[in-house]
Design an enzyme around this catalytic site. Structure first.
Site, PDB file in Angstrom:
ATOM      1  N   ASP A  30      38.054  45.127  49.220  1.00 37.60           N
ATOM      2  CA  ASP A  30      36.820  45.128  48.475  1.00 37.60           C
ATOM      3  C   ASP A  30      36.288  46.325  48.137  1.00 37.60           C
ATOM      4  O   ASP A  30      36.278  47.104  48.965  1.00 37.60           O
ATOM      5  CB  ASP A  30      36.138  43.746  49.086  1.00 37.60           C
ATOM      6  CG  ASP A  30      34.772  43.649  48.408  1.00 37.60           C
ATOM      7  OD1 ASP A  30      34.575  43.659  47.100  1.00 37.60           O
ATOM      8  OD2 ASP A  30      33.711  43.714  49.317  1.00 37.60           O
ATOM      9  N   ASP A  32      32.095  46.583  47.711  1.00 40.17           N
ATOM     10  CA  ASP A  32      30.657  46.721  47.830  1.00 40.17           C
ATOM     11  C   ASP A  32      30.743  46.264  49.582  1.00 40.17           C
ATOM     12  O   ASP A  32      31.102  45.360  50.016  1.00 40.17           O
ATOM     13  CB  ASP A  32      29.947  45.817  47.151  1.00 40.17           C
ATOM     14  CG  ASP A  32      29.922  46.393  45.612  1.00 40.17           C
ATOM     15  OD1 ASP A  32      30.496  47.527  45.356  1.00 40.17           O
ATOM     16  OD2 ASP A  32      29.668  45.600  44.919  1.00 40.17           O
TER      17      ASP A  32
END
Length: 266
Positions: A30, A32
């Site tokens: 991922d 963020d």
């Protein structure tokens, strides 16, 4: 090296993954609060504001959302809402202008947010021979140049609709929640990767489908719900704090998305 998140009276947990064993799996990250310290969408709001692309009210919302996202990891809703709003506001924006704004902002706005621990973990998977995949709901105009600088070969990201060189305000694909898992399985099938031998890293409970898709899920800077599940399931809980700072000398921003083969889901 990423260290384990301290918890009071921690139960027995699995050790942080040994990423040195060569396998046919991949490593999915991922973006963020996993690879970078903040929301990439919210971080770019001041750039779009100064360029006259968004109104002051949107900029203020982004600033407040970024504060919540950074301090407590609870601003995912604001980040997602703003991303969808920007897709609509961005109808008519020239792709070239937005691409150049993001490219120019990479050394000063986005790259300094990269966690050093995440960068080291990427390198360890690279040395182990695993393909690297960035999996994010952020737009590909942001995700692809970030992936290029970090040496990540494949990107799964939101793909906005473009006609005649301008964004229409619609999206062709939006990998969020279950959508990430679906895209991961499709990409793995097309490359012959073994998902049971693969690794996935995320900070958010909304990425549970992504984490459950692989045999080696890891929680990084997890929100409260993901932390509870990770502790219960015995998943590694990793903490990243230190950021890399400036882009290394001699490493410039990429020419723009679309140049390298990022391996995005067709």
């Amino acid at each position: 090296m990423l260290r384990r998140d301290p918890v009071s009276n921690p139960p027995q947990q699995a050790a942080p993954p040994d990423v040195h064993l060569v396998t046919t799996g991949a490593a999915f990250f991922d973006l963020d609060r996993t690879v970078i310290a903040r929301s990439s969408t919210l971080a770019l709001a001041p750039v779009f504001y100064r360029a006259g692309l968004i109104h002051r009210s949107v900029f203020i919302r982004a600033a407040l959302g970024q504060l919540r996202f950074h301090t407590a990891g609870e601003g995912q809703r604001e980040a997602r809402s703003l991303l969808l709003e920007l897709q609509k506001i961005g109808a008519g924006w020239a792709v070239g202008q937005v691409t150049e704004l993001v490219r120019a902002s990479l050394p000063t706005v986005l790259y300094p947010l990269v966690y050093r621990q995440a960068q080291d973990l990427l390198q360890r998977h690279r040395e182990a021979g695993r393909p690297l995949v960035l999996v994010t709901a952020s737009s590909q105009v942001v995700a692809e140049p970030m992936a290029a600088v970090l040496g990540i070969e494949h990107v799964i990201a939101t793909r906005p609709e473009v006609r005649r060189g301008r964004y229409t305000g619609a999206v062709e694909s939006y990998p969020y929640a279950q959508g990430k898992a679906t895209a991961m399985r499709a990409l793995a099938a097309s490359h012959g990767w073994n998902l049971e031998r693969s690794y996935a890293y995320s900070d958010s409970y909304t990425d549970m489908p992504m984490l459950l898709t692989v045999g080696h899920p890891c929680a990084v800077n997890p929100d409260r719900r993901l932390r509870r599940h990770a502790v219960s399931a015995g998943w590694p809980i990793l903490v990243a704090k230190e950021k890399v700072g400036k882009l290394p000398a001699g490493v410039g921003p990429p020419a723009g998305p679309g140049d390298p083969d990022f391996g995005a889901i067709p």
